[in-house]
Design a protein around this motif. Structure first.
Motif, short mmCIF file in Angstrom:
data_model
loop_
_atom_site.label_atom_id
_atom_site.label_comp_id
_atom_site.label_asym_id
_atom_site.label_seq_id
_atom_site.Cartn_x
_atom_site.Cartn_y
_atom_site.Cartn_z
N LYS A 56 0.85 -1.26 -0.07
CA LYS A 56 -0.06 0.03 0.16
C LYS A 56 1.05 1.47 -0.05
N ILE A 101 -11.36 7.06 -8.75
CA ILE A 101 -11.27 6.56 -7.62
C ILE A 101 -12.74 6.12 -7.14
N ASP A 152 -13.51 4.04 -4.29
CA ASP A 152 -13.81 4.00 -2.71
C ASP A 152 -12.45 4.13 -2.03
N GLY A 153 -12.15 5.06 -1.63
CA GLY A 153 -11.06 5.22 -0.69
C GLY A 153 -10.40 6.70 -0.96
N LEU A 154 -9.24 6.74 -0.28
CA LEU A 154 -8.49 8.18 -0.23
C LEU A 154 -7.93 8.60 -1.51
N SER A 182 -7.06 13.91 5.19
CA SER A 182 -7.89 12.62 4.82
C SER A 182 -9.12 12.94 3.93
N ALA A 187 -11.29 11.70 0.96
CA ALA A 187 -11.57 10.45 0.14
C ALA A 187 -12.72 10.44 -0.73
N ARG A 241 -16.11 8.40 -2.74
CA ARG A 241 -16.81 6.81 -2.97
C ARG A 241 -17.94 6.96 -4.05
N TYR A 280 -18.10 7.33 2.26
CA TYR A 280 -16.95 6.71 2.78
C TYR A 280 -16.73 6.84 4.21
N PHE A 325 -13.92 6.77 7.04
CA PHE A 325 -12.42 6.16 7.42
C PHE A 325 -12.16 5.07 8.61
#
Length: 381
Positions: free
Chosen positions: A5, A21, A23-25, A181, A183, A185, A208, A210
């Motif tokens: 990662k 993107i 689903d995620g940062l 952070s 993100a 989704r 999303y 965290f």
């Protein structure tokens, strides 16, 4: 796996890729990869491309966890670094989208030294020129000074820029919200089924969350968000509702639920197609999130002209009861609505608001109806 990662994030940071993107940062969405020493003047970022994967405008600072501003300690919720947006400053990143799809953005933010701080969140371009969401940054919902927020949008173009902007003008240009952070989704629009006439009644489809954030995600009122990050539902009130997960909270059913955190100012609604004269049962779970939210709670449920109050005595340690409202439809569209009667604060002396948990909401027609509305008490689970 963790090493893999890290290498992936490092690769993204160096090649400045524009990705789709799901689903995620976002790439470097946690700002752990920062400017070179030559691109910093103290904590101020020098150069619009100094932060990998991001473009900065205006007075932007790169903040290290534990850094002090006067007597104030600046805290970063996850990792070691965050950014701070000064007066009229912004950060943005290009992202590839699937045109016509719905997305939610989740980001963490904290107020620092300005009394009233706000953030504008937008995705450009859109057909409407700008998809703005104005989000007030307050600390009264959480006890650690940080909150995560979600807003939704529809992708009108295959590529766009996610922009987070501080519109404030404080006396001190270094007074502005901290951001950490960010993100994204993809939201899958839920459908009504034979088992439930309501969409997304279990709240499993949403923004999303965290994995390490233990404070949930605030979903702003509908007036601040043209496309809800909670598909099927409208936050039709002055204050936000909180989206919670089973990894950090007690959830009656499944992995997600809603905490009604601001009394009658925190309302959730959905409009459903009904048949005039037909009888329906609205059932739902009411409980607490196991987050030190104690006391007498009441969730009010409305369906058309009918309503019911479901009382729940919370010990702040989890548990729930089930409620039921039986009603006869008087129109082709019925608004189903939930709110919390009381304001409740956590018993941890933080002064932060909390409230009853709502989950597992179902609406079904009744073939052989009884003639009255009622609610059902059950033992704590």
């Amino acid at each position: 796996m963790e090493k893999l990662k890290f290498l992936l994030v490092l690769f993204l940071s160096t090649c400045q890729a524009v990705l789709s993107i799901t689903d995620g940062l976002l790439p470097n969405g946690d700002f752990e990869h920062g400017p070179k020493p030559s691109q910093l003047k103290g904590s101020e970022v020098v150069g619009k491309d100094a932060i990998p994967n991001w473009t900065v405008t205006g007075f932007v600072e790169y903040i290290k966890s534990g850094q002090k501003q006067g007597d104030m300690l600046l805290i970063v919720p996850e990792g070691a670094f965050a950014v701070r947006l000064g007066n009229e400053a912004s950060i943005k990143q290009k992202v590839n989208f699937t045109k016509g799809s719905f997305y939610s953005i989740t980001f963490s933010a904290a107020r620092t030294c300005a009394q009233e701080e706000k953030l504008n969140v937008s995705v450009l371009p859109t057909i409407e020129d700008a998809d703005w969401g104005v989000i007030p940054i307050q600390t009264m919902y959480g006890s650690n000074g940080w909150e995560s927020f979600a807003c939704g949008f529809r992708a009108d173009f295959p590529q766009g820029e996610i922009v987070i902007h501080n519109p404030g003008v404080a006396e001190d240009p270094a007074c502005g919200p901290l951001i950490d952070s960010v993100a994204l989704r993809v939201l899958n629009p839920p459908k009504r089924t034979r088992a439930n006439l309501l969409k997304n009644g279990n709240f499993e489809e949403g923004p999303y969350v965290f994995p390490k954030a233990s404070w949930g995600v605030l979903i702003p009122p509908h007036i601040e968000d043209s496309h809800s990050p909670l598909p099927g539902w409208i936050v039709e009130s002055l204050k936000a509702v909180k989206y919670i997960d089973s990894n950090h909270f007690s959830v009656p059913e499944g992995q997600r639920a809603i905490e009604l955190v601001a009394g009658k100012e925190s309302a959730l609604a959905q409009v459903v197609i009904t048949t005039i004269g037909k009888t329906y049962d609205l059932t739902f779970a009411v409980g607490d999130a196991n987050n030190a939210c104690e006391g007498s709670m009441i969730v009010e449920a409305f369906a058309g002209r009918d309503s019911v109050q479901v009382s729940y005595q919370s010990k702040g340690k989890g548990g729930f009861i089930r409620g039921k409202l039986r009603f006869k439809a008087v129109s082709l569209r019925t608004r189903v609505r939930f709110l919390s009667t009381f304001y409740t604060m956590k018993n941890d002396n933080s002064g932060s608001l909390c409230g009853p948990v709502l989950d597992d909401v179902k609406l079904l027609s009744v073939r052989y109806p009884a003639p009255r509305a009622s609610f059902i008490h059950a033992h704590d689970h």
